[in-house]
Design an enzyme around this catalytic site. Sequence first.
Site, PDB file in Angstrom:
ATOM      1  N   SER A 139       0.856  -1.196   0.000  1.00 40.41           N
ATOM      2  CA  SER A 139       0.000   0.000   0.000  1.00 40.41           C
ATOM      3  C   SER A 139       0.890   1.243   0.000  1.00 40.41           C
ATOM      4  O   SER A 139       2.020   1.191   0.493  1.00 40.41           O
ATOM      5  CB  SER A 139      -0.873   0.019   1.256  1.00 40.41           C
ATOM      6  N   TYR A 152      -1.549  -0.359  10.417  1.00 35.39           N
ATOM      7  CA  TYR A 152      -1.832  -0.726   9.017  1.00 35.39           C
ATOM      8  C   TYR A 152      -0.639  -0.362   8.130  1.00 35.39           C
ATOM      9  O   TYR A 152      -0.111  -1.204   7.389  1.00 35.39           O
ATOM     10  CB  TYR A 152      -3.100  -0.047   8.510  1.00 35.39           C
TER      11      TYR A 152
HETATM   12  P1  NDP Z   1     -11.682  -5.819   0.436  1.00 35.14           P
HETATM   13  O1  NDP Z   1     -12.113  -5.648   1.848  1.00 35.14           O
HETATM   14  O2  NDP Z   1     -12.667  -5.572  -0.636  1.00 35.14           O
HETATM   15  O3  NDP Z   1     -11.070  -7.289   0.242  1.00 35.14           O
HETATM   16  C1  NDP Z   1     -10.217  -7.850   1.206  1.00 35.14           C
HETATM   17  C2  NDP Z   1     -10.098  -9.332   0.956  1.00 35.14           C
HETATM   18  O4  NDP Z   1      -9.205  -9.886   1.956  1.00 35.14           O
HETATM   19  C3  NDP Z   1     -11.412 -10.071   1.071  1.00 35.14           C
HETATM   20  O5  NDP Z   1     -11.532 -10.982   0.021  1.00 35.14           O
HETATM   21  C4  NDP Z   1     -11.313 -10.797   2.399  1.00 35.14           C
HETATM   22  O6  NDP Z   1     -11.988 -12.038   2.308  1.00 35.14           O
HETATM   23  C5  NDP Z   1      -9.802 -11.043   2.494  1.00 35.14           C
HETATM   24  N1  NDP Z   1      -9.375 -11.281   3.863  1.00 35.14           N
HETATM   25  C6  NDP Z   1      -9.362 -10.419   4.912  1.00 35.14           C
HETATM   26  N2  NDP Z   1      -8.947 -11.042   6.021  1.00 35.14           N
HETATM   27  C7  NDP Z   1      -8.671 -12.330   5.667  1.00 35.14           C
HETATM   28  C8  NDP Z   1      -8.218 -13.469   6.369  1.00 35.14           C
HETATM   29  N3  NDP Z   1      -7.947 -13.440   7.693  1.00 35.14           N
HETATM   30  N4  NDP Z   1      -8.048 -14.635   5.686  1.00 35.14           N
HETATM   31  C9  NDP Z   1      -8.325 -14.693   4.384  1.00 35.14           C
HETATM   32  N5  NDP Z   1      -8.762 -13.651   3.652  1.00 35.14           N
HETATM   33  C10 NDP Z   1      -8.943 -12.490   4.301  1.00 35.14           C
HETATM   34  O7  NDP Z   1     -10.434  -4.861   0.279  1.00 35.14           O
HETATM   35  P2  NDP Z   1      -9.379  -4.645  -0.932  1.00 35.14           P
HETATM   36  O8  NDP Z   1      -9.704  -5.449  -2.109  1.00 35.14           O
HETATM   37  O9  NDP Z   1      -9.244  -3.188  -1.087  1.00 35.14           O
HETATM   38  O10 NDP Z   1      -8.062  -5.171  -0.219  1.00 35.14           O
HETATM   39  C11 NDP Z   1      -7.186  -6.114  -0.794  1.00 35.14           C
HETATM   40  C12 NDP Z   1      -5.772  -5.787  -0.373  1.00 35.14           C
HETATM   41  O11 NDP Z   1      -5.417  -4.517  -0.901  1.00 35.14           O
HETATM   42  C13 NDP Z   1      -5.558  -5.671   1.146  1.00 35.14           C
HETATM   43  O12 NDP Z   1      -4.316  -6.276   1.447  1.00 35.14           O
HETATM   44  C14 NDP Z   1      -5.509  -4.171   1.384  1.00 35.14           C
HETATM   45  O13 NDP Z   1      -4.764  -3.834   2.508  1.00 35.14           O
HETATM   46  C15 NDP Z   1      -4.846  -3.715   0.107  1.00 35.14           C
HETATM   47  N6  NDP Z   1      -5.008  -2.324  -0.273  1.00 35.14           N
HETATM   48  C16 NDP Z   1      -6.248  -1.761  -0.452  1.00 35.14           C
HETATM   49  C17 NDP Z   1      -6.348  -0.452  -0.861  1.00 35.14           C
HETATM   50  C18 NDP Z   1      -7.653   0.246  -1.042  1.00 35.14           C
HETATM   51  O14 NDP Z   1      -7.680   1.492  -1.011  1.00 35.14           O
HETATM   52  N7  NDP Z   1      -8.754  -0.468  -1.252  1.00 35.14           N
HETATM   53  C19 NDP Z   1      -5.153   0.333  -1.185  1.00 35.14           C
HETATM   54  C20 NDP Z   1      -3.911  -0.346  -0.945  1.00 35.14           C
HETATM   55  C21 NDP Z   1      -3.860  -1.625  -0.528  1.00 35.14           C
HETATM   56  P3  NDP Z   1     -12.893 -12.682   3.453  1.00 35.14           P
HETATM   57  O15 NDP Z   1     -13.439 -11.558   4.299  1.00 35.14           O
HETATM   58  O16 NDP Z   1     -13.937 -13.448   2.724  1.00 35.14           O
HETATM   59  O17 NDP Z   1     -11.945 -13.560   4.187  1.00 35.14           O
HETATM   60  C1  8X3 Z   2      -5.084   1.671   1.512  1.00 31.17           C
HETATM   61  C2  8X3 Z   2      -4.775   2.949   0.859  1.00 31.17           C
HETATM   62  O1  8X3 Z   2      -4.638   5.449   1.165  1.00 31.17           O
HETATM   63  O2  8X3 Z   2      -6.247   4.241   2.544  1.00 31.17           O
HETATM   64  O3  8X3 Z   2      -3.959   0.883   1.659  1.00 31.17           O
HETATM   65  O4  8X3 Z   2      -3.898   4.025   2.993  1.00 31.17           O
HETATM   66  S1  8X3 Z   2      -4.897   4.219   1.936  1.00 31.17           S
END
Ligand code: NDP
Ligand code: 8X3
Length: 253
Positions: A139, A152
């Site tokens: 991120s 985070y």
């Molecule tokens: P979502 O919440 O839409 O998706 C997160 C996914 O992670 C879900 O499929 C969830 O599945 C899974 N997950 C969470 N905890 C667990 C666990 N303990 N075991 C297995 N699976 C898990 O968020 P995003 O798609 O945005 O996030 C995906 C990744 O991208 C994350 O690592 C996040 O930190 C990162 N990210 C997101 C950003 C954003 O702005 N959206 C920016 C930068 C990075 P389930 O709950 O079914 O287990």
């Molecule tokens: C998630 C992106 O900008 O919320 O990793 O930190 S931000």
Amino acid sequence: MSKVVFITGATSGFGRATARRFAEAGWSLVLSGRREERLIELQQELSAKVPVHIAVLDVRDAAAVQKMVDDLPEGFRNIRSLINNAGLALAPEPAQKVALEDWHTMIDTNITGLVNVTHAVLPKLLETGKGASIVNIGSVAGEWPYPGGHVYGASKAFVKQFSYNLRCDLIATGVRVTDIAPGMAETEFTLVRTKGNQAASDAMYGTTTPLSAEDIAEQIFYVANLPDHININRLEIMPSRQAWSSFAVDRDK
Ligand code: NDP
Ligand code: 8X3
């Protein structure tokens, strides 16, 4: 035999969009996450196009991760790409107001979970050798501090450094490693971070133009499909309407 991609967190956001993107290109899919009904829906959607294996998995459980990898059916074992995407942020409040449990959940998921999956899948990637790849979802929060980023951001800094260090050890194996570091993207991320506050999520994304899950899926697909001799170490992506801000200064009131 078609290429196999292993995606964690495939039930939502980046992971689900990435499953769809790789399916379009004919890859076989190993999809995991905790929400079984969503995995089943995605399997039903995509299995007309490509072979899909689903597994309910909490990445925090090292034994369950190892068992899931050991139990992969024929046709899904020759993994070419691992997309370490499962992760979450909790508690946007200042550090001094956050429950310790929320910090532990982020560490257990974003760090321990990612390490669990990497350790279990790595032997399969080494068997694949040349052309294999690990794409870790970091991120911008792993590089740039901001209020409420506390654990985070620190967990995503781990993802970056772990990715770089893996590169050092895997240099002669053919297995490539990339840290993809997205900025603001509209997924269920803010809903999770605020523990279900839909209004906060709508406010976060509604008045700007965030990245979409599909934008990031496209970058993940691009990185994993580059010619074997190219390794992108880190790819940081923001929406055009997001940038840094000035230093905070505490002034006399
Ligand atoms: P979502 O919440 O839409 O998706 C997160 C996914 O992670 C879900 O499929 C969830 O599945 C899974 N997950 C969470 N905890 C667990 C666990 N303990 N075991 C297995 N699976 C898990 O968020 P995003 O798609 O945005 O996030 C995906 C990744 O991208 C994350 O690592 C996040 O930190 C990162 N990210 C997101 C950003 C954003 O702005 N959206 C920016 C930068 C990075 P389930 O709950 O079914 O287990
Ligand atoms: C998630 C992106 O900008 O919320 O990793 O930190 S931000």
